[in-house]
Design a protein around this motif. Structure first.
Motif, PDB file in Angstrom:
ATOM      1  N   HIS A 183       2.475  36.919   1.155  1.00 17.03           N
ATOM      2  CA  HIS A 183       1.933  37.345   2.454  1.00 17.03           C
ATOM      3  C   HIS A 183       0.794  36.419   2.889  1.00 17.03           C
ATOM      4  O   HIS A 183       0.716  36.022   4.063  1.00 17.03           O
ATOM      5  CB  HIS A 183       1.401  38.778   2.362  1.00 17.03           C
ATOM      6  N   MET A 184      -0.089  36.087   1.946  1.00 13.05           N
ATOM      7  CA  MET A 184      -1.220  35.212   2.279  1.00 13.05           C
ATOM      8  C   MET A 184      -0.742  33.840   2.737  1.00 13.05           C
ATOM      9  O   MET A 184      -1.236  33.287   3.729  1.00 13.05           O
ATOM     10  CB  MET A 184      -2.128  35.056   1.056  1.00 13.05           C
ATOM     11  N   SER A 185       0.219  33.284   2.018  1.00 20.92           N
ATOM     12  CA  SER A 185       0.705  31.944   2.342  1.00 20.92           C
ATOM     13  C   SER A 185       1.393  31.922   3.704  1.00 20.92           C
ATOM     14  O   SER A 185       1.248  30.961   4.475  1.00 20.92           O
ATOM     15  CB  SER A 185       1.673  31.464   1.256  1.00 20.92           C
ATOM     16  N   VAL A 186       2.131  32.979   4.034  1.00 14.89           N
ATOM     17  CA  VAL A 186       2.787  33.052   5.338  1.00 14.89           C
ATOM     18  C   VAL A 186       1.753  33.176   6.450  1.00 14.89           C
ATOM     19  O   VAL A 186       1.837  32.484   7.473  1.00 14.89           O
ATOM     20  CB  VAL A 186       3.776  34.238   5.377  1.00 14.89           C
ATOM     21  N   ALA A 187       0.764  34.041   6.259  1.00 20.23           N
ATOM     22  CA  ALA A 187      -0.266  34.232   7.286  1.00 20.23           C
ATOM     23  C   ALA A 187      -1.092  32.967   7.494  1.00 20.23           C
ATOM     24  O   ALA A 187      -1.565  32.703   8.608  1.00 20.23           O
ATOM     25  CB  ALA A 187      -1.179  35.396   6.903  1.00 20.23           C
ATOM     26  N   GLN A 188      -1.258  32.170   6.441  1.00 21.78           N
ATOM     27  CA  GLN A 188      -2.028  30.929   6.534  1.00 21.78           C
ATOM     28  C   GLN A 188      -1.156  29.730   6.898  1.00 21.78           C
ATOM     29  O   GLN A 188      -1.629  28.583   6.884  1.00 21.78           O
ATOM     30  CB  GLN A 188      -2.745  30.673   5.210  1.00 21.78           C
ATOM     31  N   LEU A 189       0.138  29.966   7.190  1.00 25.56           N
ATOM     32  CA  LEU A 189       1.085  28.925   7.613  1.00 25.56           C
ATOM     33  C   LEU A 189       1.188  27.795   6.599  1.00 25.56           C
ATOM     34  O   LEU A 189       1.309  26.616   6.958  1.00 25.56           O
ATOM     35  CB  LEU A 189       0.680  28.365   8.990  1.00 25.56           C
ATOM     36  N   ASN A 190       1.140  28.143   5.326  1.00 19.55           N
ATOM     37  CA  ASN A 190       1.219  27.155   4.261  1.00 19.55           C
ATOM     38  C   ASN A 190       2.675  27.069   3.784  1.00 19.55           C
ATOM     39  O   ASN A 190       3.113  27.834   2.933  1.00 19.55           O
ATOM     40  CB  ASN A 190       0.283  27.549   3.110  1.00 19.55           C
ATOM     41  N   HIS A 191       3.416  26.124   4.319  1.00 16.44           N
ATOM     42  CA  HIS A 191       4.836  26.006   4.010  1.00 16.44           C
ATOM     43  C   HIS A 191       5.074  25.600   2.556  1.00 16.44           C
ATOM     44  O   HIS A 191       6.019  26.079   1.915  1.00 16.44           O
ATOM     45  CB  HIS A 191       5.490  24.992   4.949  1.00 16.44           C
ATOM     46  N   ASP A 192       4.239  24.696   2.053  1.00 13.93           N
ATOM     47  CA  ASP A 192       4.425  24.219   0.674  1.00 13.93           C
ATOM     48  C   ASP A 192       4.271  25.357  -0.328  1.00 13.93           C
ATOM     49  O   ASP A 192       5.082  25.496  -1.258  1.00 13.93           O
ATOM     50  CB  ASP A 192       3.419  23.101   0.364  1.00 13.93           C
ATOM     51  N   CYS A 193       3.248  26.182  -0.143  1.00 15.59           N
ATOM     52  CA  CYS A 193       3.036  27.313  -1.060  1.00 15.59           C
ATOM     53  C   CYS A 193       4.169  28.325  -0.941  1.00 15.59           C
ATOM     54  O   CYS A 193       4.601  28.898  -1.949  1.00 15.59           O
ATOM     55  CB  CYS A 193       1.696  27.987  -0.770  1.00 15.59           C
ATOM     56  N   CYS A 194       4.655  28.553   0.273  1.00 11.19           N
ATOM     57  CA  CYS A 194       5.761  29.498   0.452  1.00 11.19           C
ATOM     58  C   CYS A 194       7.002  29.018  -0.288  1.00 11.19           C
ATOM     59  O   CYS A 194       7.666  29.801  -0.979  1.00 11.19           O
ATOM     60  CB  CYS A 194       6.061  29.679   1.935  1.00 11.19           C
ATOM     61  N   ARG A 195       7.324  27.736  -0.165  1.00  6.77           N
ATOM     62  CA  ARG A 195       8.481  27.191  -0.878  1.00  6.77           C
ATOM     63  C   ARG A 195       8.271  27.298  -2.387  1.00  6.77           C
ATOM     64  O   ARG A 195       9.197  27.641  -3.134  1.00  6.77           O
ATOM     65  CB  ARG A 195       8.705  25.734  -0.484  1.00  6.77           C
ATOM     66  N   TRP A 196       7.070  26.987  -2.842  1.00  4.68           N
ATOM     67  CA  TRP A 196       6.768  27.007  -4.275  1.00  4.68           C
ATOM     68  C   TRP A 196       6.897  28.422  -4.842  1.00  4.68           C
ATOM     69  O   TRP A 196       7.464  28.625  -5.909  1.00  4.68           O
ATOM     70  CB  TRP A 196       5.357  26.464  -4.489  1.00  4.68           C
ATOM     71  N   LEU A 197       6.382  29.396  -4.100  1.00  8.12           N
ATOM     72  CA  LEU A 197       6.438  30.788  -4.566  1.00  8.12           C
ATOM     73  C   LEU A 197       7.864  31.338  -4.525  1.00  8.12           C
ATOM     74  O   LEU A 197       8.303  32.000  -5.473  1.00  8.12           O
ATOM     75  CB  LEU A 197       5.519  31.655  -3.696  1.00  8.12           C
ATOM     76  N   LEU A 198       8.586  31.057  -3.449  1.00  7.84           N
ATOM     77  CA  LEU A 198       9.941  31.572  -3.323  1.00  7.84           C
ATOM     78  C   LEU A 198      10.875  30.945  -4.360  1.00  7.84           C
ATOM     79  O   LEU A 198      11.771  31.612  -4.880  1.00  7.84           O
ATOM     80  CB  LEU A 198      10.471  31.308  -1.917  1.00  7.84           C
ATOM     81  N   ALA A 199      10.646  29.687  -4.681  1.00  3.89           N
ATOM     82  CA  ALA A 199      11.479  29.031  -5.684  1.00  3.89           C
ATOM     83  C   ALA A 199      11.267  29.634  -7.068  1.00  3.89           C
ATOM     84  O   ALA A 199      12.148  29.524  -7.928  1.00  3.89           O
ATOM     85  CB  ALA A 199      11.181  27.533  -5.710  1.00  3.89           C
ATOM     86  N   ARG A 200      10.138  30.280  -7.298  1.00  5.12           N
ATOM     87  CA  ARG A 200       9.833  30.889  -8.597  1.00  5.12           C
ATOM     88  C   ARG A 200      10.037  32.399  -8.602  1.00  5.12           C
ATOM     89  O   ARG A 200       9.582  33.074  -9.512  1.00  5.12           O
ATOM     90  CB  ARG A 200       8.406  30.531  -9.014  1.00  5.12           C
ATOM     91  N   GLY A 201      10.677  32.922  -7.575  1.00  2.99           N
ATOM     92  CA  GLY A 201      11.091  34.318  -7.600  1.00  2.99           C
ATOM     93  C   GLY A 201      10.183  35.291  -6.895  1.00  2.99           C
ATOM     94  O   GLY A 201      10.240  36.496  -7.183  1.00  2.99           O
ATOM     95  N   ALA A 202       9.336  34.840  -5.979  1.00  5.86           N
ATOM     96  CA  ALA A 202       8.457  35.764  -5.252  1.00  5.86           C
ATOM     97  C   ALA A 202       9.287  36.774  -4.466  1.00  5.86           C
ATOM     98  O   ALA A 202      10.355  36.453  -3.934  1.00  5.86           O
ATOM     99  CB  ALA A 202       7.533  34.997  -4.310  1.00  5.86           C
ATOM    100  N   ASN A 203       8.792  37.984  -4.381  1.00 10.21           N
ATOM    101  CA  ASN A 203       9.521  39.090  -3.754  1.00 10.21           C
ATOM    102  C   ASN A 203       9.501  38.955  -2.229  1.00 10.21           C
ATOM    103  O   ASN A 203       8.432  38.976  -1.603  1.00 10.21           O
ATOM    104  CB  ASN A 203       8.888  40.416  -4.181  1.00 10.21           C
ATOM    105  N   VAL A 204      10.690  38.841  -1.618  1.00  4.47           N
ATOM    106  CA  VAL A 204      10.783  38.699  -0.160  1.00  4.47           C
ATOM    107  C   VAL A 204      10.729  40.049   0.539  1.00  4.47           C
ATOM    108  O   VAL A 204      10.675  40.103   1.774  1.00  4.47           O
ATOM    109  CB  VAL A 204      12.075  37.963   0.234  1.00  4.47           C
ATOM    110  N   ALA A 205      10.756  41.147  -0.229  1.00  3.00           N
ATOM    111  CA  ALA A 205      10.758  42.490   0.362  1.00  3.00           C
ATOM    112  C   ALA A 205       9.479  43.261   0.053  1.00  3.00           C
ATOM    113  O   ALA A 205       9.451  44.487   0.185  1.00  3.00           O
ATOM    114  CB  ALA A 205      11.969  43.282  -0.137  1.00  3.00           C
ATOM    115  N   ALA A 206       8.411  42.568  -0.348  1.00  2.00           N
ATOM    116  CA  ALA A 206       7.141  43.235  -0.644  1.00  2.00           C
ATOM    117  C   ALA A 206       6.518  43.749   0.649  1.00  2.00           C
ATOM    118  O   ALA A 206       6.626  43.111   1.703  1.00  2.00           O
ATOM    119  CB  ALA A 206       6.189  42.276  -1.348  1.00  2.00           C
ATOM    120  N   ARG A 207       5.859  44.896   0.557  1.00  2.00           N
ATOM    121  CA  ARG A 207       5.270  45.531   1.733  1.00  2.00           C
ATOM    122  C   ARG A 207       3.749  45.615   1.602  1.00  2.00           C
ATOM    123  O   ARG A 207       3.241  46.168   0.633  1.00  2.00           O
ATOM    124  CB  ARG A 207       5.842  46.935   1.933  1.00  2.00           C
TER     125      ARG A 207
END
Length: 516
Positions: free
Chosen positions: A256-280
Motif C-alpha cells: 500500500h505504501m509503495s503504491v501511494a508513493q508511486l514507487n514502481h520499482d518497490c511494487c515490482r520487487w514486492l509483488l515478485a516476492r509474493g506480496a498480497n494483492v488483496a490486502a485491505r
C-alpha cells in the motif's frame, strides 16, 4: 516473572493513589472501575479500593454476620478459581508487546483514570505517538534519513536492533514457527521495522531488511496492527469507549505504501516476492471523513415519523453520520483502489497481472476476496454465490474453489471488489478525478462497476453529478453509450436513462432519504 513485576508496580501505584486527597478521585474510581494492571490484578480477588471503602464505614453500619465455616469442597473450588485467574493474568501480561512494560501500563492507567472529561481512546493514541518517536529504532532511522551518507555503520546498527528484537521475541515465544510468526511484535503505532523503513523512504534498507528477516510472502505482507489493542487487552480502554475505531493504520502493508508513493520499482520487487494483492487497509486513517451508521435504538420522534411515512425501520434503519477525526487518506482499502486513486495506470496493470498469476497459483488470499465480493448485490455476485454454494455442497478442495475456477473467468472479482463502504476502484477514480484510470478500469473488466451502488446510494456516474465533476461525468458517460451505427466520421450513440433520469437506481436506496 512478569506477574511479580506487575504486582509490585500495582502495589506501588495503589499506595501513591492512597496519598492523594479523596476530592481528586473520579466517579469511575468511586465505582471500582479499574483498568490496566489494576484490572488484571483485580481478577485475583477483591479490589483494594473496595476494601478501603468498606473500612471507612462505622461499626454501627456494618452488618453483623456470623462467620460460616468453609467446607473442604469450597476450599478446593476457591483454590482452583484462584489458579485459573492467576494463569489468565500471566497469559495477558506475557502476550503484551515488549515496549509495554508494567511501569508504563500503571502510568497510563492513572493518567486515563484522572482524565475523566477526555476520550480514553484519544488519550491513549496521543501517548502512542509520543512513545513511537522515543523508540531507539525510530530515532536511528530518522538520523539515517537526515544523513543518508553515514553508510554501513548506521545500517548495521539498524540490523542489530532488529536482530535483538527478533531474538527476544523468539525467547518469549519459543513455539513460534520461524519464517511466519517472528518479528511480528508491533510497535506503539502498530508498525514493524519493515513498515518504518518504507514509511520514511528508506527503500534500499527496507529491501535488505526484508531479504534478511521477512523471507516469506506472509511476513512480507504483514500489516499494521491495531494501535489500541494492547490497551484494550489490559482494560485501560473498553470496546464501548468512544474513539475505539479499530486502529489508526490497521491493515496497511508495505505494498500500500509503495503504491501511494508511486514507487514502481518497490511494487515490482514486492509483488515478485509474493506480496498480497488483496490486502485491505481498514484503519481510521484510510476511512472517509464522514461515516454513517444505522441507529439501533432510534428516538420516539424517528419512530413516529417512520410510522407516519409507513417505513419499516428494520429494512430501512435510521442513518446517523459521524465524523472520523483521524481520517487522512481515503484511497479505498485494496492496492488496486490505491493505484486508481493516485491515477497510475501502469501500477493498475501491474497489480492485475500479478492477480492473474496468484489465481493460477491458487493463492489463499484470493479465496477471502472472492467470498467478500460475492456478498454484494448484482447479477455477477449472485452467480458467484451460486458457484460457491455448489462448491460447499460438493465438499470441494481448496484447489477447486470458484476463486480459481475457469467458470468465473467472466466475473472479474478483483477489479470490481468493494470496500467496507461499497466503493469499487472505479468509485475511487471518480472521487479523485482520475479520468485515465477510469478508462483503464472499464476496459480491463470494470464495466460491472458502472452499475454498482455504494453505501450512500451512488453509482460512479451519479457520484460525478453529486460532486459536480463535469469532466469526470462526461468520461464515465462516454463509456456507457451504445453505438447504433457509424458512417465515416459520423456515429449515432444511445444512452440508458436509468442513471441519467433517475437519481437513485435502487428501491432500497430511494427509501433511505426519508429518514436522513
Amino acid at each position: 516473572e512478569v506477574q511479580g513485576e506487575g504486582q509490585a508496580a500495582g502495589s506501588k501505584s495503589a499506595s501513591q493513589d492512597a496519598d492523594q486527597p479523596s476530592k481528586g478521585k473520579s466517579k469511575a474510581d468511586a465505582g471500582g472501575d479499574q483498568g490496566g494492571i489494576f484490572g488484571l490484578l483485580g481478577m485475583l480477588g477483591p479490589s483494594t479500593e473496595k476494601k478501603s471503602t468498606g473500612s471507612r464505614r462505622s461499626s454501627v453500619d456494618m452488618p453483623k454476620h456470623k462467620a460460616q465455616p468453609m467446607s473442604i469442597f469450597d476450599i478446593v473450588t476457591a483454590k482452583k478459581r484462584t489458579k485459573t485467574k492467576v494463569a489468565k493474568v500471566r497469559q495477558v501480561l506475557r502476550s503484551l508487546p515488549e515496549w509495554l512494560t508494567p511501569a508504563l501500563l500503571n502510568q497510563t492507567t492513572r493518567r486515563v483514570r484522572q482524565r475523566t472529561g477526555g476520550n480514553r481512546g484519544r488519550i491513549v493514541r496521543e501517548m502512542n505517538q509520543v512513545l513511537q518517536i522515543e523508540r531507539p529504532l525510530w530515532k536511528l532511522l530518522m538520523e539515517l534519513t537526515a544523513t543518508p551518507d553515514k553508510g554501513i555503520s548506521q545500517k548495521q546498527r539498524v540490523f542489530d536492533l532488529v536482530r535483538e528484537q527478533n531474538e527476544r521475541f523468539l525467547a518469549r515465544y519459543p513455539q513460534a514457527e520461524k519464517g511466519y510468526d517472528e518479528l511480528l511484535d508491533h510497535g506503539p503505532g502498530g508498525d514493524t521495522p519493515l513498515h518504518l523503513c518504507f514509511l520514511l523512504g528508506l527503500y534500499d534498507l527496507g529491501k535488505e531488511l526484508a531479504t534478511r528477516y521477512y523471507k516469506t510472502p506472509e511476513l512480507l505482507s504483514c500489516s499494521y496492527g491495531d494501535d489500541l489493542e494492547p490497551w484494550r487487552q489490559t482494560n485501560v480502554i473498553g470496546d464501548e469507549d468512544e474513539g475505539n475505531d479499530g486502529g489508526l493504520y490497521t491493515g496497511q502493508t508495505v505494498l500500500h505504501m509503495s503504491v501511494a508513493q508511486l514507487n514502481h520499482d518497490c511494487c515490482r520487487w514486492l509483488l515478485a516476492r509474493g506480496a498480497n494483492v488483496a490486502a485491505r487497509a481498514t484503519g481510521a486513517f484510510f476511512q472517509p471523513k464522514r461515516r454513517r451508521y444505522a441507529l439501533t435504538s432510534p428516538s420516539l420522534y424517528r419512530k413516529f415519523k417512520a410510522w407516519v411515512q409507513d417505513v419499516n425501520l428494520k429494512e430501512h434503519p435510521v442513518l446517523h453520520y459521524v465524523d472520523v477525526p483521524d481520517s487522512g487518506c481515503y484511497y479505498g482499502e485494496l492496492p488496486l483502489s490505491f493505484a486508481a486513486s493516485v491515477g497510475d495506470c501502469e501500477l493498475c496493470d501491474l497489480l492485475r497481472v500479478y492477480f492473474i498469476l496468484r489465481r493460477q497459483e491458487g493463492d489463499d488470499s484470493l479465496i477471502k476476496l472472492y467470498e467478500e465480493t460475492s456478498k454484494c448485490d448484482g447479477d455477477d455476485c449472485a452467480k458467484m454465490r451460486k458457484l460457491l454454494q455448489k462448491h460447499e455442497e460438493k465438499g470441494g478442495s481448496k484447489r477447486s474453489h470458484p476463486a480459481f475456477s475457469k467458470e468465473v473467468d467472466s466475473i472479474d472479482y478483483f477489479t470490481n471488489a468493494r470496500d467496507a463502504f461499497g466503493n469499487t476502484a472505479l468509485h475511487m477514480a471518480v472521487l479523485h478525478k482520475r479520468t485515465e484510470a477510469i478508462s483503464w478500469l472499464i476496459v480491463n473488466g470494470g464495466r460491472p462497476s458502472l452499475e454498482v451502488v455504494n453505501e450512500e446510494g451512488f453509482t460512479p456516474l451519479t457520484l460525478c453529478a453529486r460532486k459536480g465533476l463535469l469532466e469526470t461525468f462526461q468520461e464515465v458517460l462516454s463509456h456507457m453509450q451504445i453505438v447504433s451505427w457509424t458512417f465515416g466520421d459520423l456515429k449515432m450513440a444511445k444512452h440508458s436513462l436509468a442513471q441519467i433520469d433517475t437519481f437513485r437506481i435502487q428501491v432500497i436506496a430511494s427509501a433511505e432519504p426519508y429518514l436522513l
